[in-house]
Design a protein around this motif. Sequence first.
Motif, PDB file in Angstrom:
ATOM      1  N   GLY A 154       1.112  -0.805  -0.262  1.00  0.00           N
ATOM      2  CA  GLY A 154      -0.413  -0.175   0.380  1.00  0.00           C
ATOM      3  C   GLY A 154       0.412   1.067  -0.007  1.00  0.00           C
ATOM      4  N   VAL A 155       2.836   1.121   0.135  1.00  0.00           N
ATOM      5  CA  VAL A 155       3.006   2.272   0.442  1.00  0.00           C
ATOM      6  C   VAL A 155       3.536   2.233  -1.310  1.00  0.00           C
ATOM      7  CG1 VAL A 155       4.931   3.477   1.520  1.00  0.00           C
ATOM      8  CG2 VAL A 155       3.402   2.419   2.690  1.00  0.00           C
ATOM      9  N   LEU A 156       4.770   0.929  -1.352  1.00  0.00           N
ATOM     10  CA  LEU A 156       5.386   1.460  -2.854  1.00  0.00           C
ATOM     11  C   LEU A 156       4.266   1.312  -4.324  1.00  0.00           C
ATOM     12  CD1 LEU A 156       7.477  -1.694  -1.612  1.00  0.00           C
ATOM     13  CD2 LEU A 156       8.058   0.613  -2.527  1.00  0.00           C
ATOM     14  N   ARG A 157       2.913   0.905  -4.276  1.00  0.00           N
ATOM     15  CA  ARG A 157       2.534   1.372  -5.129  1.00  0.00           C
ATOM     16  C   ARG A 157       2.134   2.876  -5.456  1.00  0.00           C
ATOM     17  NH1 ARG A 157      -3.429  -1.808  -6.294  1.00  0.00           N
ATOM     18  NH2 ARG A 157      -4.263  -0.564  -4.520  1.00  0.00           N
ATOM     19  N   PRO A 158       2.056   3.628  -4.335  1.00  0.00           N
ATOM     20  CA  PRO A 158       1.599   4.515  -5.025  1.00  0.00           C
ATOM     21  C   PRO A 158       3.053   5.052  -5.402  1.00  0.00           C
ATOM     22  CG  PRO A 158       0.701   4.427  -2.276  1.00  0.00           C
ATOM     23  CD  PRO A 158       0.872   3.116  -3.540  1.00  0.00           C
ATOM     24  N   ALA A 159       3.348   4.839  -4.445  1.00  0.00           N
ATOM     25  CA  ALA A 159       5.249   5.573  -4.450  1.00  0.00           C
ATOM     26  C   ALA A 159       5.751   5.455  -6.218  1.00  0.00           C
ATOM     27  CB  ALA A 159       6.310   4.953  -3.448  1.00  0.00           C
ATOM     28  N   PHE A 160       6.060   4.183  -6.451  1.00  0.00           N
ATOM     29  CA  PHE A 160       6.113   4.119  -8.081  1.00  0.00           C
ATOM     30  C   PHE A 160       5.149   4.528  -9.229  1.00  0.00           C
ATOM     31  CE2 PHE A 160       8.590   0.750  -6.052  1.00  0.00           C
ATOM     32  CZ  PHE A 160       9.772   0.643  -7.749  1.00  0.00           C
ATOM     33  N   GLN A 161       3.802   4.798  -8.388  1.00  0.00           N
ATOM     34  CA  GLN A 161       2.439   5.413  -9.252  1.00  0.00           C
ATOM     35  C   GLN A 161       3.541   7.382 -10.000  1.00  0.00           C
ATOM     36  OE1 GLN A 161       0.812   3.861 -11.399  1.00  0.00           O
ATOM     37  NE2 GLN A 161       0.609   6.389 -12.094  1.00  0.00           N
ATOM     38  N   MET A 162       3.865   8.004  -8.266  1.00  0.00           N
ATOM     39  CA  MET A 162       4.238   9.221  -8.443  1.00  0.00           C
ATOM     40  C   MET A 162       5.569   8.571 -10.093  1.00  0.00           C
ATOM     41  SD  MET A 162       6.340  10.835  -5.767  1.00  0.00           S
ATOM     42  CE  MET A 162       7.341   9.981  -5.360  1.00  0.00           C
ATOM     43  N   ALA A 163       6.181   8.189  -9.360  1.00  0.00           N
ATOM     44  CA  ALA A 163       7.925   7.618 -10.449  1.00  0.00           C
ATOM     45  C   ALA A 163       7.263   7.660 -11.746  1.00  0.00           C
ATOM     46  CB  ALA A 163       8.283   6.277 -10.299  1.00  0.00           C
ATOM     47  N   GLU A 164       6.003   7.123 -12.294  1.00  0.00           N
ATOM     48  CA  GLU A 164       5.353   6.748 -13.473  1.00  0.00           C
ATOM     49  C   GLU A 164       4.659   8.061 -14.039  1.00  0.00           C
ATOM     50  OE1 GLU A 164       1.859   4.252 -15.597  1.00  0.00           O
ATOM     51  OE2 GLU A 164       2.376   3.494 -14.548  1.00  0.00           O
ATOM     52  N   ASN A 165       4.428   9.211 -13.020  1.00  0.00           N
ATOM     53  CA  ASN A 165       3.523   9.904 -13.444  1.00  0.00           C
ATOM     54  C   ASN A 165       5.209  11.006 -13.150  1.00  0.00           C
ATOM     55  OD1 ASN A 165       1.288   9.267 -12.884  1.00  0.00           O
ATOM     56  ND2 ASN A 165       1.155  10.058 -10.730  1.00  0.00           N
ATOM     57  N   ASP A 166       5.558  10.526 -13.261  1.00  0.00           N
ATOM     58  CA  ASP A 166       7.032  12.190 -13.098  1.00  0.00           C
ATOM     59  C   ASP A 166       7.900  12.153 -14.326  1.00  0.00           C
ATOM     60  OD1 ASP A 166       6.179  13.672 -11.331  1.00  0.00           O
ATOM     61  OD2 ASP A 166       7.698  13.425  -9.502  1.00  0.00           O
ATOM     62  N   ASP A 167       7.067  10.772 -14.847  1.00  0.00           N
ATOM     63  CA  ASP A 167       8.325  10.274 -16.096  1.00  0.00           C
ATOM     64  C   ASP A 167       9.835   9.326 -15.868  1.00  0.00           C
ATOM     65  OD1 ASP A 167       6.350  10.300 -17.763  1.00  0.00           O
ATOM     66  OD2 ASP A 167       7.317  12.798 -18.198  1.00  0.00           O
ATOM     67  N   LEU A 168       9.638   8.335 -14.424  1.00  0.00           N
ATOM     68  CA  LEU A 168      11.031   7.997 -13.925  1.00  0.00           C
ATOM     69  C   LEU A 168      10.838   6.566 -14.580  1.00  0.00           C
ATOM     70  CD1 LEU A 168      11.443   9.777 -10.987  1.00  0.00           C
ATOM     71  CD2 LEU A 168      12.269  10.270 -12.520  1.00  0.00           C
ATOM     72  N   VAL A 169       9.481   5.938 -14.449  1.00  0.00           N
ATOM     73  CA  VAL A 169      10.284   4.617 -15.048  1.00  0.00           C
ATOM     74  C   VAL A 169       8.114   4.297 -15.907  1.00  0.00           C
ATOM     75  CG1 VAL A 169      10.538   3.427 -12.995  1.00  0.00           C
ATOM     76  CG2 VAL A 169       8.106   4.483 -13.149  1.00  0.00           C
ATOM     77  N   ARG A 170       9.320   3.468 -16.688  1.00  0.00           N
ATOM     78  CA  ARG A 170       8.014   3.287 -17.861  1.00  0.00           C
ATOM     79  C   ARG A 170       6.438   3.098 -17.165  1.00  0.00           C
ATOM     80  NH1 ARG A 170      12.101   0.324 -20.043  1.00  0.00           N
ATOM     81  NH2 ARG A 170      13.370   1.371 -21.252  1.00  0.00           N
TER      82      ARG A 170
END
Length: 266
Positions: A154-170
Amino acid sequence: MSEKRRDKRNRILHNGETQRADGRYRFKYIDKDGKEKNVYSWRLDHNDPHPKDKHKDLSLREKEKQIEQDMFNQVVSNGGNYTVLSLVEKYVSLKTGVSHNTKAGYKTVINILKKDPFGNRRIDKVKLSDAKAWLIKLQQVDGRGYSSIHTIRGVLRPAFQMAENDDLVRKNPFQFELSTVIINDSMTREAVTRKQQREYLRFVQEDRHFCRYYDGIFILFHTGLRISEFCGLTIADIDFVEKRIRVNHQLQRTSHMEYVIEAPKT
């Protein structure tokens, strides 16, 4: 006209491609920030066999396609050099106005990542299968329960979603249903029966020590209040005429043994 460069198998190399003396291929390119970058592979094409003594990896031209796609989509190279741990720390730092219980939950997840090698993984290297394998390891090797893993995800999923939104991951590697990956071993709690409730209250009322708590336990049984909501009640919250209780706050104790007033959970 200059002769085209070729590899040791006499295949024509594209611009930026070279083959080193040890047989390893290199592709040199300029990223969107104008910095020179290099990627390597022991295979030029996806049809090339994997060397027996080398770990399996994408071929050079598969990596070139990913780089081209990332630059087109403006994805930051190397995941901005964020690790899973540093990404979660950044995500948590942006979560202002949360309750102290939520903060404590964030801290627990960060401490887990500090001790686990997964926390040092670069975020652009974490694939869907890696995320699933890690959660399975948490349950089957580390012995963590379903609810604990649910909180971590529940913490990692929104953290990686933030990374996706910031174009850090595909894409977000934690975007999947948890129940499809690990076994839900959480126990379903059963409510006490009316008979058990009466017997328990009678025991409390007649016991020399616990009788002092009878009124509180009686109220908890018959109202369904959370213990923190009950402890936060004041005379002003109780309407004896209409026989109503207003629940608009709760009393909680922090890990530093401080008492704080918070809004109700629901």
